[in-house]
Design a protein around this motif. Structure first.
Motif, PDB file in Angstrom:
ATOM      1  N   LEU A   1       0.828  -1.212   0.000  1.00  9.52           N
ATOM      2  CA  LEU A   1       0.000   0.000   0.000  1.00  9.52           C
ATOM      3  C   LEU A   1       0.862   1.263   0.000  1.00  9.52           C
ATOM      4  O   LEU A   1       1.846   1.342   0.728  1.00  9.52           O
ATOM      5  N   PRO A   2       0.505   2.237  -0.831  1.00 13.67           N
ATOM      6  CA  PRO A   2       1.305   3.462  -0.929  1.00 13.67           C
ATOM      7  C   PRO A   2       1.089   4.394   0.256  1.00 13.67           C
ATOM      8  O   PRO A   2       0.152   4.209   1.049  1.00 13.67           O
ATOM      9  N   ALA A   3       1.936   5.420   0.343  1.00 15.41           N
ATOM     10  CA  ALA A   3       1.971   6.312   1.506  1.00 15.41           C
ATOM     11  C   ALA A   3       0.782   7.260   1.559  1.00 15.41           C
ATOM     12  O   ALA A   3       0.647   8.007   2.533  1.00 15.41           O
ATOM     13  N   ASN A   4      -0.076   7.263   0.531  1.00 19.46           N
ATOM     14  CA  ASN A   4      -1.262   8.115   0.626  1.00 19.46           C
ATOM     15  C   ASN A   4      -2.475   7.371   1.176  1.00 19.46           C
ATOM     16  O   ASN A   4      -3.559   7.940   1.284  1.00 19.46           O
ATOM     17  N   VAL A   5      -2.283   6.101   1.588  1.00 19.26           N
ATOM     18  CA  VAL A   5      -3.389   5.369   2.217  1.00 19.26           C
ATOM     19  C   VAL A   5      -3.643   6.005   3.598  1.00 19.26           C
ATOM     20  O   VAL A   5      -2.723   6.498   4.246  1.00 19.26           O
ATOM     21  N   TYR A   6      -4.898   5.984   4.006  1.00 19.44           N
ATOM     22  CA  TYR A   6      -5.236   6.575   5.310  1.00 19.44           C
ATOM     23  C   TYR A   6      -5.025   5.576   6.448  1.00 19.44           C
ATOM     24  O   TYR A   6      -5.319   4.390   6.317  1.00 19.44           O
ATOM     25  N   THR A   7      -4.524   6.085   7.555  1.00 17.97           N
ATOM     26  CA  THR A   7      -4.467   5.327   8.798  1.00 17.97           C
ATOM     27  C   THR A   7      -5.182   6.175   9.847  1.00 17.97           C
ATOM     28  O   THR A   7      -5.700   7.239   9.544  1.00 17.97           O
ATOM     29  N   GLN A   8      -5.220   5.689  11.086  1.00 20.86           N
ATOM     30  CA  GLN A   8      -5.838   6.502  12.134  1.00 20.86           C
ATOM     31  C   GLN A   8      -5.207   6.156  13.463  1.00 20.86           C
ATOM     32  O   GLN A   8      -4.639   5.082  13.633  1.00 20.86           O
ATOM     33  N   TRP A   9      -5.284   7.095  14.387  1.00 20.69           N
ATOM     34  CA  TRP A   9      -4.725   6.839  15.705  1.00 20.69           C
ATOM     35  C   TRP A   9      -5.378   7.701  16.768  1.00 20.69           C
ATOM     36  O   TRP A   9      -6.018   8.702  16.471  1.00 20.69           O
ATOM     37  N   TYR A  10      -5.180   7.271  17.995  1.00 21.92           N
ATOM     38  CA  TYR A  10      -5.442   8.103  19.157  1.00 21.92           C
ATOM     39  C   TYR A  10      -4.133   8.789  19.490  1.00 21.92           C
ATOM     40  O   TYR A  10      -3.083   8.129  19.541  1.00 21.92           O
ATOM     41  N   TRP A  11      -4.197  10.077  19.692  1.00 20.21           N
ATOM     42  CA  TRP A  11      -2.978  10.839  19.986  1.00 20.21           C
ATOM     43  C   TRP A  11      -3.279  11.713  21.183  1.00 20.21           C
ATOM     44  O   TRP A  11      -4.221  12.503  21.170  1.00 20.21           O
ATOM     45  N   LYS A  12      -2.491  11.556  22.231  1.00 16.83           N
ATOM     46  CA  LYS A  12      -2.721  12.275  23.483  1.00 16.83           C
ATOM     47  C   LYS A  12      -1.466  13.073  23.811  1.00 16.83           C
ATOM     48  O   LYS A  12      -0.354  12.545  23.761  1.00 16.83           O
ATOM     49  N   VAL A  13      -1.635  14.329  24.158  1.00 12.59           N
ATOM     50  CA  VAL A  13      -0.466  15.203  24.287  1.00 12.59           C
ATOM     51  C   VAL A  13      -0.783  16.308  25.286  1.00 12.59           C
ATOM     52  O   VAL A  13      -1.944  16.674  25.466  1.00 12.59           O
ATOM     53  N   ASP A  14       0.241  16.840  25.953  1.00 14.61           N
ATOM     54  CA  ASP A  14      -0.027  17.972  26.835  1.00 14.61           C
ATOM     55  C   ASP A  14       0.042  19.273  26.035  1.00 14.61           C
ATOM     56  O   ASP A  14       0.556  19.314  24.916  1.00 14.61           O
ATOM     57  N   LEU A  15      -0.482  20.339  26.609  1.00 17.83           N
ATOM     58  CA  LEU A  15      -0.637  21.591  25.876  1.00 17.83           C
ATOM     59  C   LEU A  15       0.703  22.193  25.469  1.00 17.83           C
ATOM     60  O   LEU A  15       0.826  22.755  24.372  1.00 17.83           O
ATOM     61  N   HIS A  16       1.704  22.071  26.306  1.00 16.19           N
ATOM     62  CA  HIS A  16       3.013  22.617  25.942  1.00 16.19           C
ATOM     63  C   HIS A  16       3.550  21.939  24.681  1.00 16.19           C
ATOM     64  O   HIS A  16       4.022  22.597  23.749  1.00 16.19           O
ATOM     65  N   ASN A  17       3.481  20.632  24.658  1.00 14.22           N
ATOM     66  CA  ASN A  17       3.982  19.905  23.494  1.00 14.22           C
ATOM     67  C   ASN A  17       3.070  20.079  22.284  1.00 14.22           C
ATOM     68  O   ASN A  17       3.543  20.039  21.145  1.00 14.22           O
ATOM     69  N   LEU A  18       1.790  20.270  22.516  1.00 11.24           N
ATOM     70  CA  LEU A  18       0.876  20.557  21.407  1.00 11.24           C
ATOM     71  C   LEU A  18       1.223  21.910  20.786  1.00 11.24           C
ATOM     72  O   LEU A  18       1.255  22.053  19.563  1.00 11.24           O
ATOM     73  N   PHE A  19       1.508  22.913  21.622  1.00  9.68           N
ATOM     74  CA  PHE A  19       1.904  24.219  21.097  1.00  9.68           C
ATOM     75  C   PHE A  19       3.185  24.080  20.254  1.00  9.68           C
ATOM     76  O   PHE A  19       3.310  24.711  19.207  1.00  9.68           O
TER      77      PHE A  19
END
Lengths: 302, 302, 302, 302
Positions: free
Chosen positions: C199-217
């Motif tokens: 499968l090529p790199a334009n196939v869709y995947t999905q995830w749960y991503w959890k992060v603190d606000l400092h790292n999100l900024f």
């Protein structure tokens, strides 16, 4: 005197044995290896090992064998570009391992930098030495009146003497009692993990601290800064000298972009552009608070 | 063939230049430096740098100059003790830097280990090589019937041939079209950061990966395990050989306590003790689910 | 269409059930919860959970019950102060959990931000959906001529058509063959962990991503930046809208100091001060390289 | 008494205000929120916020919308499976924020767990309270004779009295002098950042500590263990009760596989299998050192 004759003999032995390696080496760092750079009254910083050099940063940025990256650009220019554009991963390719002896209250600030590896001398397991940090007279500062978190003028006369006497006497007494509680001479002897609680925060501890260059730069930016507490700043300054010998190109870029650089807000940038066009700008017309305006003026006035 | 003559010449040049150092060196690692350990059909692992050795682990554990720690205990015993009791920080004092070439779907598994430093070849910036992983016939496995996440028997005959043909043809076509889209010959040429999206997950990428020994052991425990996907396991196995040459005492402890060790639950331990006292225990009387009981039996029966 | 009727029904169910809590809540975030913010042609961002609000940042900065910290200063002022002086730990006290659906080549950039928690859909274990990112015509850009890592003009005419056709056909064929290899209809069926490599790199995947606000900024500063690749920037922009509703004071400070702010080097600052004093400064007298001077001019000219 | 009437009023106010949310809530945790769980003589643990529940772990493991993962398996079974097989990322999807008051020497152990967010009360900025940990008589233990890092019998009679007196008097005097040095009554007053160095390690500090469930379990495994120092173990035990109410399924799995579980080496496993086959094994024939054999026997004998 932070280094005992025994320790010096050990250092001399470590420096006496040279080996062949195919790895990158840095003559400036070989000269530092194992030696104790004295800091404060009993502290030191020693370089125990290092990995990589300026070329390792460049190599990581180009990721070896990459074609598109062979643009003609010299190492210094590329390193400046990486620093300017916050490309941090190439700097992570260098690593340093230090042996540091430092007062506990400094260690408590230092450890807030979490992205590093640490092995500290264990006071659960071993007995701490009778060594305490007592500020030199010119560092015995009053509480700042402007800044809750800063120092004002140096204490003088009787007050200075009294403070020094209290610090010295309390340290001495605390350590005497530490030994008295530990003693198994005619008594059971308190557990080390409990007895240590009697020691004040100016007692010296020591640790091995290993960190990559990116995170070390972050540490130095905060701790070699003029607003850092003097007692940690002197460690940071000793490290700056080591890093300048280790990765001179990266360190020069760090000095220019981080230590000597400044951050302007969108609001500050707008004011600046207006000023460059000849407009008079004051706090009122800047949209900044008093504190921000003061900091902004300090930046542009120098 | 993963290594081109140019690359081999570069490796030879890197290996040709020996320097003096006062740092710890490991002859077994000097022998590995820069050489390409071939993995899969086009991949490799190369040691670019290392820091520390078995003694560095011991030294960190004893934290130099500590008094209470001078108990007579040899290095191997101390290292085994640290591993057995999950004292991880001394192992963090060793660091290794690798250059790895690997298929993208392997890289995606690998990168889930977050405590490491990475610089990957950028397909936004550069053009990827025409190299794709095509499984060897003995690795062309069917979906497992027991395990959603595993392999069953090897595919055979026509099915095997068809799969190999599809993988080869699709890779070739995808790369042809990648080049066609990039081409600026008589056309504008698609941006690299877009064209790369046409490449399948078996295309090779490469990166510098730097990690400390504790986190490397964690990686190896999971990825050299029999349940890991074959295509990442072969990289982990190549690394195991490197680590065994780098820190032989630590690696032996790792093999005994981690790779060859097992974890028993409180419930499992209770069953075990009953069995050692001569009691017959079966799934019903174990309190375990069918799956747990099967895993427990596999552990104690060997 | 990224959201199927089944998924929408699930979202409606999640939004239908309200509970009582003593925790901090943010009405603006409650309005976002579970909903899918559509991004690209099949992607989305959904807020699954959040912890903290602007007050949590203030509270952490003041560390509850502290005396010296009760200075009269409103929340907005304190938050701006923290952001201006790089006090990052109070921002770490807020946390967000997202469900993201995104193309694999975007996921590969995203995951380079290591200080976050991730659970990705496993293509070893499950079968990926037939969904591929195909750029909209106005995003089909040529390779930049100035910048190895950027986009130039939009492709036009036949070239654009050909590129879109190739991307579509190759994706479709790759997925057809993926299914064909997986099929257990009259054959064994290739293992999922192997079949996915087609499968090529334009196939869709999905995830749960959890992060603190400092790292999100930190993520948003890099990925919502004009130099970020468009396909990740649109995710960052969708997140910016969410964060503005979550912590409006912190987000405003972030916009002013980070997104809209600039970094000046010591050298740049020196030039600036000279200019403010009325001196003419050009590249020669600035001491900067051509690239730095261009970037410096862009900053001060706006 | 760790909680003052003012603090209790603040807690009551925080518990008095209930809001609606669409997020996952856990009644058992709502009951804990803001309340102070008293620990040692002046310490406490308070839950300030939480994110996620047992279902959030399951949901992350199944990654919402995944097809292959819909195997019929109940939540408890899946959570046990994840714990048994060291799948840590689903547990990272839960987060907790605590307010902790604790002696400095405990804080120094605690902070060695680096994967967490911390905001500590600043003694540079504020003045610490006059509160010191003084061990209860039944915790006043002698140094262990077997273990450099452990406690032996409880001190008795005069020795116990003397130790308690020294700890109390030194704490009191250190704090008196701390206040005396800080005082601006007729003198300049020493800077807070300096005066604090006179305070011993049993003075109380406080912080906000935010951590994900996986890393919290790691903390609890080490710190709720019988070998942990009593003064940190009581905090860990208070947290165990909180976690049992928060994620009961995950906590039960943690108890079975981590707290109550054991690790056997390859060598230990070999001995065990021989014993199960009826063979007599002793230290000599085990291949283990004396220490390892003793630990092995303790495991299998219970």
């Amino acid at each position: 005197m932070p280094i005992t004759p025994d320790q010096q003999a050990e250092i001399d032995a470590q420096r006496g044995e040279s080996r062949q390696t195919l790895r990158a080496t840095v003559p400036g760092m070989e000269a530092h290896l194992y030696k104790a750079h004295e800091v404060l009254d009993h502290g030191f910083v020693r370089v125990i090992d290092y990995m990589g050099d300026d070329s390792a940063i460049v190599q990581a940025a180009r990721v070896s064998y990459g074609r598109g990256t062979k643009a003609v650009q010299n190492d210094a220019g590329l390193i400046r570009y990486l620093m300017r554009h916050w490309h941090s991963t190439p700097f992570e390719m260098c690593e340093i391992k230090l042996h540091v002896k430092l007062p506990v209250f400094v260690a408590r600030q230092w450890i807030r930098h979490r992205t590093a590896n640490v092995n500290e001398y264990s006071a659960r397991y071993s007995i701490l030495d009778r060594e305490f940090y007592i500020p030199a007279p010119d560092q015995l500062a009053a509480q700042s009146k402007q800044n809750n978190q800063g120092r004002g003028a140096v204490l003088e006369g009787e007050e200075a003497e009294r403070v020094l006497r209290l610090l010295r006497e309390d340290s001495t007494r605390a350590y005497d009692h530490y030994e008295e509680m530990l003693s198994q001479d005619g008594q059971q002897g308190l557990a080390r993990e409990l007895a240590r609680m009697n020691l004040p925060a100016n007692v010296y501890t020591q640790w091995y601290w290993k960190v990559d260059l990116h995170n070390l730069f972050h540490f130095l930016r905060l701790r070699a800064d003029a607003h850092a507490q003097y007692e940690i700043r002197v460690y940071a300054e000793a490290l700056c000298e080591v890093v300048a010998d280790w990765v001179p190109l990266a360190y020069a870029a760090f000095e220019d972009y981080r230590m000597g650089g400044v951050q302007l807000s969108a609001r500050g940038l707008d004011c600046l552009r207006r000023m460059l066009r000849g407009e008079e700008v004051n706090q009122d017309s800047s949209g900044m608070s008093a504190g921000e305006w003061r900091e902004f003026k300090a930046i542009i006035d120098g």
